[in-house]
Design a protein around this motif. Structure first.
Motif, short mmCIF file in Angstrom:
data_model
loop_
_atom_site.label_atom_id
_atom_site.label_comp_id
_atom_site.label_asym_id
_atom_site.label_seq_id
_atom_site.Cartn_x
_atom_site.Cartn_y
_atom_site.Cartn_z
N THR A 159 20.41 23.14 22.74
CA THR A 159 21.32 22.82 23.85
C THR A 159 21.78 24.09 24.55
O THR A 159 21.97 24.12 25.77
CB THR A 159 22.52 22.04 23.32
N ALA A 160 21.99 25.18 23.76
CA ALA A 160 22.47 26.44 24.33
C ALA A 160 21.44 27.12 25.21
O ALA A 160 21.78 28.03 25.97
CB ALA A 160 22.89 27.39 23.21
N GLU A 161 20.14 26.71 25.11
CA GLU A 161 19.12 27.34 25.94
C GLU A 161 19.41 27.15 27.42
O GLU A 161 19.10 28.00 28.26
CB GLU A 161 17.73 26.77 25.60
N ALA A 162 20.01 26.02 27.76
CA ALA A 162 20.25 25.73 29.17
C ALA A 162 21.47 26.46 29.71
O ALA A 162 21.64 26.55 30.93
CB ALA A 162 20.44 24.22 29.36
N GLU A 163 22.35 26.97 28.85
CA GLU A 163 23.58 27.58 29.34
C GLU A 163 23.70 29.07 29.00
O GLU A 163 24.70 29.69 29.29
CB GLU A 163 24.78 26.87 28.75
N THR A 164 22.69 29.64 28.33
CA THR A 164 22.73 31.06 27.97
C THR A 164 22.34 31.91 29.18
O THR A 164 21.23 31.79 29.70
CB THR A 164 21.78 31.34 26.80
N VAL A 165 23.25 32.77 29.61
CA VAL A 165 23.03 33.67 30.74
C VAL A 165 23.52 35.05 30.34
O VAL A 165 23.97 35.28 29.22
CB VAL A 165 23.77 33.17 32.01
N THR A 166 23.44 35.98 31.24
CA THR A 166 23.92 37.33 30.98
C THR A 166 25.44 37.34 30.84
O THR A 166 26.15 36.51 31.42
CB THR A 166 23.50 38.28 32.11
N SER A 167 25.94 38.26 30.01
CA SER A 167 27.38 38.37 29.79
C SER A 167 28.03 39.36 30.74
O SER A 167 29.25 39.56 30.67
CB SER A 167 27.65 38.81 28.34
N LEU A 168 27.25 40.00 31.59
CA LEU A 168 27.78 41.00 32.51
C LEU A 168 27.49 40.58 33.95
O LEU A 168 26.48 39.93 34.23
CB LEU A 168 27.16 42.38 32.25
N SER A 169 28.36 40.98 34.82
CA SER A 169 28.15 40.79 36.26
C SER A 169 28.84 41.95 36.99
O SER A 169 29.72 42.61 36.43
CB SER A 169 28.72 39.45 36.72
N ILE A 170 28.42 42.16 38.21
CA ILE A 170 28.96 43.27 38.99
C ILE A 170 30.32 42.86 39.55
O ILE A 170 30.45 41.90 40.30
CB ILE A 170 27.99 43.67 40.11
N ALA A 171 31.35 43.61 39.12
CA ALA A 171 32.71 43.33 39.59
C ALA A 171 33.05 44.13 40.84
O ALA A 171 33.77 43.65 41.72
CB ALA A 171 33.72 43.64 38.49
N ARG A 172 32.54 45.35 40.92
CA ARG A 172 32.83 46.20 42.09
C ARG A 172 31.60 47.04 42.39
O ARG A 172 31.11 47.76 41.53
CB ARG A 172 34.02 47.11 41.78
N PRO A 173 31.06 46.93 43.61
CA PRO A 173 29.87 47.71 43.95
C PRO A 173 30.22 49.20 44.01
O PRO A 173 31.38 49.59 44.09
CB PRO A 173 29.47 47.16 45.32
N PRO A 174 29.20 50.07 43.97
CA PRO A 174 29.45 51.51 43.96
C PRO A 174 30.12 51.99 45.25
O PRO A 174 29.78 51.57 46.35
CB PRO A 174 28.05 52.12 43.80
N THR A 175 31.09 52.88 45.06
CA THR A 175 31.73 53.59 46.17
C THR A 175 31.70 55.08 45.85
O THR A 175 31.79 55.48 44.68
CB THR A 175 33.17 53.13 46.34
N VAL A 176 31.58 55.92 46.89
CA VAL A 176 31.37 57.36 46.71
C VAL A 176 32.63 58.10 47.12
O VAL A 176 33.24 57.80 48.16
CB VAL A 176 30.16 57.85 47.52
N LEU A 177 33.03 59.07 46.28
CA LEU A 177 34.14 59.98 46.58
C LEU A 177 33.67 61.40 46.34
O LEU A 177 32.90 61.68 45.42
CB LEU A 177 35.35 59.69 45.67
N ALA A 178 34.13 62.31 47.20
CA ALA A 178 33.78 63.72 47.04
C ALA A 178 34.56 64.30 45.87
O ALA A 178 35.75 64.04 45.70
CB ALA A 178 34.09 64.49 48.32
N ASP A 179 33.87 65.08 45.00
CA ASP A 179 34.47 65.71 43.84
C ASP A 179 35.03 67.07 44.24
O ASP A 179 34.29 68.05 44.41
CB ASP A 179 33.44 65.88 42.72
N THR A 180 36.34 67.11 44.42
CA THR A 180 36.98 68.36 44.84
C THR A 180 37.28 69.20 43.61
O THR A 180 38.00 68.77 42.70
CB THR A 180 38.29 68.06 45.58
#
Length: 724
Positions: free
Chosen positions: A398-419
């Motif tokens: 039964t679990a075969e139909a509902e097993t998916v990945t446990s991770l998902s993207i919560a925030r896409p990458p954003t770039v900041l300059a390293d001062t």
């Protein structure tokens, strides 16, 4: 008062200051190189986040467990080498560069609740190219999401595969347990049921009732048989024979013939003699009839006469076969009763055996019930395992139909300059200078610690205390005249402030050694520790106290140092040393500057020192000086160079070891003390020579230039073993 560790460091600094300065220079040079390095190029940091997720609806416990396990991914799994290699091939960046530039923050579990403090996984990637940083971080996140799904799917497939592997074996075990229970029920279930419903006890009771009835019937039959025996005067066997013989018509006919013949013989006996032919003929007929009677009686009774008691006498047979019909009926009745009695006896024995069998079966019922209960429990356990596996297998499918990945993207990458704050050259050089001082000082301290020598008198004092060795005195360094650097520093002047320390040494030696202490042996562990200086000055202190004192230089491996006491040694003493020691008037010299002080200079250096020390001349010498002098001081060679101190030790009353800071080895002193104490060689105590004690000189005395420990050591080494 300066702490011992500071004193140790100052001594080590004087020896290894150039090594410490070199270490300081190397650290400062390295900090200078770092300070002049150009500023690194600008860099960018890409930030992103993953989150743990679950399916909106969960119908299986296995699926929930796998999703829960999917939230326990650690940094080693998410940043494994395989995942980084896949991302490296996708973005065309070296795996080492990705591994060094990426940073991940995994949420931790709360130790109280066991739940995660957060569901957010923070990711950072540092690169000089902002676009490439976003691309690499995006690829990493996608790979991690896919990895989580693959891990969950793999776990579920592994569960299903493992269950499928175990189900056939579990089913076979269940079937085998059921067969064993079925076979046992076929064999033992009727007895168990009979015991449970009471029929087995009823059968035992019925058997006992029947036995009582049979016994009563037998008792009645026995009474009837006894009554018939009284009436007939025959027992059962006799009654059976008499009845059988009386009922046979042939026997009756033969009996009648015999009676007739006997009647004729009785009539003719009056007229005829027995030899008469008629009489002989009648006798023969009677005999034939009697033989026939016996044969017929045997046939009637049966078994050749073994079935019943049948005697061979014809008269007895005739008596047994003459029952009248009434008596014959009684005899038959007695035989019938006996037959009935024997039948009842057999029934009684059968009932007794049946009761014993029933009781045996009943006694085994508890064991049979326990065995059946065990078989039932085994079947129940196997069935429970099989049912649980089937339920787990159904839940996993039964679990075969509902097993998916446990991770998902919560925030896409954003770039900041390293001062990065520009580095300050002055601060870098200051830090480098401070680290240079610490490292240089540490190197000096480490090298001083690795020498293995006592650095201060406190260290020697603590070592003696641990081994329970008496400390007889602590002697400071005595200045050496610049004009005579090779001389041993001796205290000739009675006004010298150093004489007080040796007087304390002498008084402690007397106090601990007692009044019988006359011959003292002074030695050391190794050279340059000041044993000769201590021996000479101890002799001077003893002579100043009014004691006739003799100093014997028994270090025959080194030249004499008596010139420091203004005594000239005999230049020819080494030619015949035994003759030299045999004449006390020639070898013992008076010290001119000190009253009551005498010295016996060494004829050394000699090769055969051991033979001389063990000679009879040396023995007579030691016996003689023991009687002549109040105190005899033996100045011997160091313990680490030879066994001469142990050869001369039997002539002494006590041994004293001289130790010196910065010269005495810790392990050698400990081993020497342990050996002397264990061998009971009369170790009296130890003296600390060259202690850092400040001595105040009188105002009227112009102080000699004080020598450092290193300078005094060099001066002592230059005169050879006499300065040891």
């Amino acid at each position: 008062m300066t702490p011992p560790i500071v004193k140790s460091y100052i001594i080590a600094f004087e020896k290894y200051k150039w090594i410490g300065l070199a270490s300081f220079a190397l650290v400062v040079a390295a900090s200078t190189v770092v300070a002049v390095q150009p500023e690194p190029p600008a860099s960018y940091i890409a930030n992103a986040a993953l989150t743990y997720n679950r399916p909106p609806v969960s119908f299986s416990a296995t699926g929930s467990e796998i999703q829960q396990q999917g939230q326990e991914l650690n940094e080693q799994v998410l940043l494994s080498d395989q995942l980084i290699e896949v991302v490296s091939a996708k973005v065309n960046v070296k795996p080492k560069t990705i591994g060094a530039s990426v940073a991940i923050s995994i949420p931790k579990k709360n130790p109280r609740t066991g739940q995660l403090d957060s569901t957010i996984i923070e990711l950072k990637y540092k690169d000089s190219n902002s676009k490439r940083a976003v691309e690499v971080l995006q690829a990493l996140m996608q790979a991690m999401v896919k990895l989580s799904g693959d891990i969950n799917t793999g776990r579920l497939k592994a569960i299903i595969l493992k269950i499928n592997e175990r189900v056939p074996q579990t089913k076979l075990e269940l079937q085998a347990a059921e067969r064993r229970l079925e076979q046992y029920d076929r064999r033992e279930r009727p007895a168990i049921l009979a015991s449970e419903n009471g029929s087995l006890l009823t059968a035992v009771t019925n058997s006992q009732t029947q036995q009582r009835q049979i016994k009563l019937t037998i008792s009645g039959i026995d009474a009837q048989i006894r009554s018939l025996q009284d009436k007939l005067g025959l027992n059962v066997g006799q009654a059976y024979v008499s009845s059988a013989l009386s009922a046979d018509p042939i026997l009756a006919n033969l009996r009648s013939q015999i009676y007739q013949i006997e009647s004729q013989i009785a009539v003719l006996r009056r007229d005829l003699r027995p030899e008469h032919p008629t009489m002989i003929q009648l006798q023969r007929q009677k005999q034939a009839a009697e033989e026939l009677l016996q044969q017929r009686a045997a046939e009637v009774v049966g078994g050749g006469g073994t079935a019943a008691p049948l005697t061979g006498n014809v008269s007895n047979i005739r008596a047994q076969s003459n029952l009248d019909p009434a008596r014959q009926e009684l005899a038959n009745q007695m035989v019938a009763l006996q037959t009935q009695r024997e039948t009842l006896q057999q029934q009684l024995a059968q009932q007794v055996r049946e009761e014993a069998r029933l009781r045996q079966v009943y006694s085994l019922i508890p064991n049979k019930q326990l065995e059946r209960s065990r078989l039932e429990q085994e079947v129940a356990l196997k069935k429970a395992i099989y049912d649980k596996m089937q339920a787990k297998l159904a839940d996993a499918k039964t679990a075969e139909a509902e097993t998916v990945t446990s991770l998902s993207i919560a925030r896409p990458p954003t770039v900041l300059a390293d001062t990065v704050k520009p580095k300050s050259m002055s601060v870098t050089l200051a830090v480098g200078g401070f680290m240079g001082l610490v490292i240089g000082g540490g190197v000096i301290f480490l090298l001083g610690s690795l020498e293995g020598t006592f650095k201060t008198r406190e260290d020697i004092r603590e070592s003696l205390k641990q081994r329970e060795v008496a400390r007889l005195g602590e002697i400071p360094l005595i200045p050496i005249d610049d004009l005579d650097q090779e001389a041993i520093p001796v205290i000739v002047s009675p006004d010298s402030p150093y004489l007080e320390f040796y007087e304390k040494f002498r008084s402690n030696m007397r106090r601990i050694g007692g009044k019988n202490l006359k011959v003292v042996l002074i030695t050391s562990v190794s050279t340059s520790e000041g044993k000769t200086t201590s021996a000479y000055n101890l002799g001077i202190a003893s002579a100043r106290a009014g004691k006739r004192t003799l100093i014997i230089e028994t270090d025959l491996r080194s030249p004499s140092g008596c010139s420091s006491l203004n005594v000239t040694p005999d230049p020819d003493a080494n030619i015949e040393p035994l003759r030299y020691y045999a004449s006390l008037s020639e070898c013992i010299r008076l010290v001119p500057d000190v009253e009551n002080l005498y010295i016996l200079p060494s004829p050394g250096p000699l090769r055969q020192s051991a033979a001389i020390l063990e000679s009879s001349e040396m023995r007579r010498l030691m016996e003689d000086v023991r009687e002549r002098y109040d105190l005899v001081i033996l100045d011997t060679s160091p313990l680490s160079l030879s066994n001469d101190p142990l050869l001369i030790q039997p002539y002494s009353d006590a041994m004293i070891i001289v130790a010196r800071p910065n010269y005495t080895q810790q392990n050698l002193l400990g081993e020497a003390i342990d050996q002397l104490v264990e061998s009971e060689l009369g170790l009296l105590g130890a003296v600390i020579n060259g202690a850092d004690i400040i001595v105040t000189l009188p105002a009227s005395v112009e102080p000699l230039p004080a020598s450092s420990p290193q300078e005094q050591s060099e001066a002592e080494v230059s005169v050879g073993a006499k300065n040891s």
